[in-house]
Write a protein that holds these residues in place. Structure first.
Motif, PDB file in Angstrom:
ATOM      1  N   TYR A  30       0.854  -1.192   0.000  1.00  0.00           N
ATOM      2  CA  TYR A  30       0.000   0.000   0.000  1.00  0.00           C
ATOM      3  C   TYR A  30       0.887   1.237   0.000  1.00  0.00           C
ATOM      4  O   TYR A  30       1.664   1.444   0.933  1.00  0.00           O
ATOM      5  N   GLU A  31       0.754   2.053  -1.043  1.00  0.00           N
ATOM      6  CA  GLU A  31       1.535   3.287  -1.104  1.00  0.00           C
ATOM      7  C   GLU A  31       0.793   4.392  -0.357  1.00  0.00           C
ATOM      8  O   GLU A  31      -0.389   4.630  -0.614  1.00  0.00           O
ATOM      9  N   VAL A  32       1.491   5.024   0.571  1.00  0.00           N
ATOM     10  CA  VAL A  32       0.912   6.084   1.392  1.00  0.00           C
ATOM     11  C   VAL A  32       1.383   7.426   0.855  1.00  0.00           C
ATOM     12  O   VAL A  32       2.588   7.659   0.680  1.00  0.00           O
ATOM     13  N   ILE A  55       5.570   7.719   7.203  1.00  0.00           N
ATOM     14  CA  ILE A  55       4.963   6.447   6.804  1.00  0.00           C
ATOM     15  C   ILE A  55       4.765   5.548   8.020  1.00  0.00           C
ATOM     16  O   ILE A  55       3.717   4.916   8.184  1.00  0.00           O
ATOM     17  N   ILE A  56       5.754   5.496   8.880  1.00  0.00           N
ATOM     18  CA  ILE A  56       5.637   4.645  10.062  1.00  0.00           C
ATOM     19  C   ILE A  56       4.525   5.146  10.973  1.00  0.00           C
ATOM     20  O   ILE A  56       3.761   4.356  11.537  1.00  0.00           O
ATOM     21  N   ASP A  57       4.376   6.462  11.114  1.00  0.00           N
ATOM     22  CA  ASP A  57       3.297   6.991  11.952  1.00  0.00           C
ATOM     23  C   ASP A  57       1.928   6.684  11.350  1.00  0.00           C
ATOM     24  O   ASP A  57       0.978   6.358  12.071  1.00  0.00           O
ATOM     25  N   CYS A  58       1.816   6.786  10.034  1.00  0.00           N
ATOM     26  CA  CYS A  58       0.551   6.399   9.381  1.00  0.00           C
ATOM     27  C   CYS A  58       0.266   4.923   9.617  1.00  0.00           C
ATOM     28  O   CYS A  58      -0.871   4.532   9.906  1.00  0.00           O
ATOM     29  N   ALA A  59       1.301   4.090   9.477  1.00  0.00           N
ATOM     30  CA  ALA A  59       1.124   2.651   9.676  1.00  0.00           C
ATOM     31  C   ALA A  59       0.771   2.332  11.127  1.00  0.00           C
ATOM     32  O   ALA A  59      -0.056   1.455  11.399  1.00  0.00           O
ATOM     33  N   LYS A  60       1.389   3.053  12.075  1.00  0.00           N
ATOM     34  CA  LYS A  60       1.050   2.869  13.498  1.00  0.00           C
ATOM     35  C   LYS A  60      -0.435   3.115  13.732  1.00  0.00           C
ATOM     36  O   LYS A  60      -1.124   2.314  14.382  1.00  0.00           O
ATOM     37  N   PHE A  61      -0.901   4.259  13.241  1.00  0.00           N
ATOM     38  CA  PHE A  61      -2.297   4.637  13.451  1.00  0.00           C
ATOM     39  C   PHE A  61      -3.233   3.632  12.790  1.00  0.00           C
ATOM     40  O   PHE A  61      -4.225   3.194  13.385  1.00  0.00           O
ATOM     41  N   ALA A  62      -2.925   3.252  11.540  1.00  0.00           N
ATOM     42  CA  ALA A  62      -3.783   2.323  10.809  1.00  0.00           C
ATOM     43  C   ALA A  62      -3.819   0.957  11.496  1.00  0.00           C
ATOM     44  O   ALA A  62      -4.885   0.343  11.622  1.00  0.00           O
ATOM     45  N   ALA A  63      -2.661   0.479  11.942  1.00  0.00           N
ATOM     46  CA  ALA A  63      -2.605  -0.819  12.615  1.00  0.00           C
ATOM     47  C   ALA A  63      -3.441  -0.809  13.890  1.00  0.00           C
ATOM     48  O   ALA A  63      -4.170  -1.762  14.184  1.00  0.00           O
ATOM     49  N   ALA A  64      -3.331   0.276  14.647  1.00  0.00           N
ATOM     50  CA  ALA A  64      -4.121   0.384  15.879  1.00  0.00           C
ATOM     51  C   ALA A  64      -5.608   0.424  15.567  1.00  0.00           C
ATOM     52  O   ALA A  64      -6.425  -0.185  16.277  1.00  0.00           O
ATOM     53  N   ARG A  65      -5.967   1.092  14.495  1.00  0.00           N
ATOM     54  CA  ARG A  65      -7.383   1.249  14.141  1.00  0.00           C
ATOM     55  C   ARG A  65      -8.024  -0.077  13.734  1.00  0.00           C
ATOM     56  O   ARG A  65      -9.208  -0.309  14.003  1.00  0.00           O
TER      57      ARG A  65
END
Length: 353
Positions: A65-67, A98-108
């Protein structure tokens, strides 16, 4: 007599070495993070995308997935896309945004996160916080710690050197942040988490006193470990206190007052830490910190990142407003603009040109 202990939130895997990316799939399988190999990999259009070709053969079950950026909308969109699949974990591969976006998405979506940074620009790679741009400016969102952190030092070497230098500034600023925490304990009775403080302080000291430089594998190893430890210290304390004091208030003030001119996070934090140490009367420590930052090519004066003295005075004056309720040397001294300007002049003389 019962033995009382506490569980420390920390990654199951911390793999920091040259070539670590080549074993990513095997490490995740061995540690039971992903037996099936079904991973949602979030990448940027830059460094992460360039690594995709290298990693795809070893991650045949991964979806990519490209962010687009580091906004809250990007993170929510990523979470929505990931939710449609059935994955074992989310992998954030790229820089801090990218890592912060992935952190948030994973938690969600309720999945564990594997952080695979491609640079060492700041200590957010292992922290329980996702910093994302939103309509109000920028927000910090609580998230679980990454379940694994994989840092390939060969990849780090390929990143622009400025990003490594920024990480140095962020790590070293821990020392000033802990001094602020201790000040708040003395003056305000704020409770210090001794373990979190010890972890963060030693992480900062390890970087400050290491004789190597950004081209040295041994130094990069210590810096990467320090940034991971800083994130763990924040998890232990439950907030950013171990790694964020006046140094980060000054950084936030640069960002808010001059959003189009602000330098890198770690550059501003390192400068802020050296000045904050001088403010608290630790003049020798301030001079040594400035000397080390200079050796690594980091700024120690606002002029070195394009700001005038008057603009820096405005930054320092405004800085306490960026973190209401946090007590640091800035709140303690509550200096007027002319006092800030006079103290800055003394700081410049003390650290030399």
């Amino acid at each position: 007599m019962p033995v009382l202990t506490r569980l420390i939130p920390s990654p199951v895997v911390v793999d920091i070495r040259p070539g670590a990316l080549d074993d990513l799939g095997g490490v995740l399988a061995d540690e039971r993070i992903s037996h099936s190999g079904k991973l949602a990999v979030a990448v940027s259009g830059g460094s992460g995308a360039r690594l995709r070709e290298r990693l795809e053969p070893s991650l045949p079950g991964a979806a990519w997935y490209e962010v687009g950026g580091g906004t809250l909308d990007d993170a929510v969109r990523l979470a929505s896309d990931i939710r449609a699949g059935h994955y074992d974990a989310v992998v954030g591969l790229g820089g801090g945004k990218i890592i912060d976006c992935a952190k948030f998405a994973a938690a969600r979506v309720g999945l564990p996160l594997v952080a695979v940074p491609t640079n060492l620009a700041h200590d957010g790679l292992c922290s329980p916080v996702a910093t994302l741009d939103n309509d109000a400016g920028r927000g910090s969102y609580g998230v679980p710690n990454p379940i694994a952190v994989v840092i390939d030092l060969d990849v780090i070497r390929e990143a622009p050197v400025r990003f490594v230098r920024a990480g140095i500034g962020d790590a070293v600023s821990n020392i000033s942040a802990i001094a602020d925490w201790e000040l708040a304990a003395r003056v305000k009775g704020e409770k210090i988490d001794g373990l979190a403080a010890a972890i963060a302080r030693q992480a900062g000291e390890a970087v400050l006193r290491h004789p190597g430089g950004v081209g040295d594998t041994g130094f990069l190893q210590v810096l990467a470990e320090a940034l991971v430890l800083s994130g763990i210290a924040m998890s232990v304390s439950g907030d950013s206190r171990p790694s964020s004091g006046a140094c980060h208030e000054i950084n936030h003030a640069f960002d808010l007052l001059f959003p189009k001119r602000a330098a890198a996070h770690g550059e501003q934090c390192g400068l802020g830490a050296a000045f904050a140490m001088y403010l608290r009367g630790a003049h020798e420590e301030s001079a040594f910190m400035a000397e080390v930052l200079r050796r690594h090519g980091l700024p120690v004066l606002p002029e070195e990142i394009g700001f005038t003295v008057d603009e820096f005075v405005r930054v320092v004056e405004f800085a306490p407003e960026t973190r209401p309720g946090r007590y640091t040397i800035l709140e303690h001294l509550d200096l007027e603009p002319e006092q800030i300007k006079d103290t800055y002049a003394d700081y410049v003389k003390a650290i030399g040109s």
